[in-house]
Write an enzyme that holds these catalytic residues in place. Structure first.
Site, PDB file in Angstrom:
ATOM      1  N   SER A   1      21.991  86.883  55.064  1.00  0.00           N
ATOM      2  CA  SER A   1      22.002  85.424  55.074  1.00  0.00           C
ATOM      3  C   SER A   1      23.386  84.911  55.433  1.00  0.00           C
ATOM      4  CB  SER A   1      21.611  84.876  53.703  1.00  0.00           C
ATOM      5  OG  SER A   1      21.835  83.481  53.625  1.00  0.00           O
TER       6      SER A   1
ATOM      7  N   TYR B   1      21.924  83.997  44.925  1.00  0.00           N
ATOM      8  CA  TYR B   1      21.351  84.469  46.188  1.00  0.00           C
ATOM      9  C   TYR B   1      22.441  85.024  47.100  1.00  0.00           C
ATOM     10  CZ  TYR B   1      18.902  84.144  50.704  1.00  0.00           C
ATOM     11  OH  TYR B   1      18.348  84.409  51.937  1.00  0.00           O
TER      12      TYR B   1
END
Length: 266
Positions: A158, A171
């Site tokens: 990500s 995350y």
């Protein structure tokens, strides 16, 4: 085994069984796009899902309708025995193909839970860590005997790892770990000619982002303005990069974290 499952297995028997790709979290979004693209490239695709069997079956049906081959299987990546349970579920669904080597493994499944460090629940943090980081490690570990020499592993990371986003701090940690896994694993599996790379998407128009992104044109425009290429990402944008990395053309690329964000916050 249902009639639909039997028909799917029959379709697999007529396909190239030595080109099997396993994609985690492939019932929707980026994972579904990756599954569809790899099927179009000639792979028999194993579509993993956690609980939405209808969505996973829909991905399989779409692939078969387009002339490809696929089957789906369920496994809970939050379970402590993830590695062995994942591949046991795969074997049960693969039928006569369960002994065939896996050519491609794409670790795409993940959850993005929101909250600053003060707000984050410890149980949620541990569950997210298990799904996003521990599960890929254990799945790869258990897969090593069945991975084909010269195969491909692609981990989905990500852009949160290079942009400060405090409300998804947990995350971000999990995806930073995915990046860290990619480099030593590439070195370790190099003697087997297995390449290991990570792909880094930014905000992408997927079902996961429905609640806050879709139907909000002002927000979409604001995010697009932060991308050098001037639009928000689509699942196919990421799937095409994965397809490149698993292709013969990318045989000399390994241990890399590939930015596939459209130039997000350059």
């Amino acid at each position: 085994m249902s009639d639909t499952d039997l028909r799917n297995i029959e379709a697999l028997n007529t396909h190239e069984s030595d080109r099997i790709a396993v994609v985690t979290g492939a019932s929707r979004g980026i994972g579904a796009a990756i599954a569809g693209r790899l099927a179009a490239d000639g792979y028999t695709v194993a579509v993993h899902y956690r609980q939405d069997s209808a969505a996973a079956a829909g991905v399989v049906e779409k692939i078969i309708a387009a002339g490809g081959a696929a089957f789906c299987f369920a496994a809970d990546l939050a379970a402590p025995e993830t590695g062995t349970a994942f591949w046991a579920a795969y074997d049960a669904a693969a039928g006569p193909l369960h002994d065939a080597p896996v050519r491609v493994l794409v670790n795409n499944a993940g959850v993005a839970l929101h909250g600053t460090i003060e707000e984050f629940d410890a149980g949620d943090f541990i569950r997210q860590q298990q799904i996003n980081t521990t599960a890929p490690f254990l799945i790869i570990q258990a897969a090593l005997p069945r991975l084909a020499d010269g195969g491909r592993i692609v981990n989905i990371s990500s852009a949160a790892t290079r942009v400060a986003l405090p409300d998804i701090i947990g995350y971000t940690m999990t995806k930073g770990a995915i990046d860290a896994l990619t480099l030593p694993l590439a070195q370790h599996l190099g003697p087997r000619r297995i390449t290991v790379n990570a792909v880094v998407p930014a905000t992408t128009d997927t079902d996961m982002n429905t609640s806050w992104l879709r139907g909000n044109p002002d927000l979409i425009a604001a995010i697009a303005a932060q991308n050098a290429l001037g639009r928000i990402g689509e699942p196919d944008d990421v799937a095409d990069v994965v397809a490149l990395l698993v292709s013969h053309d990318a045989r000399w690329i390994t241990g890399q974290v590939i930015d596939a964000t459209g130039g997000y916050r350059l």
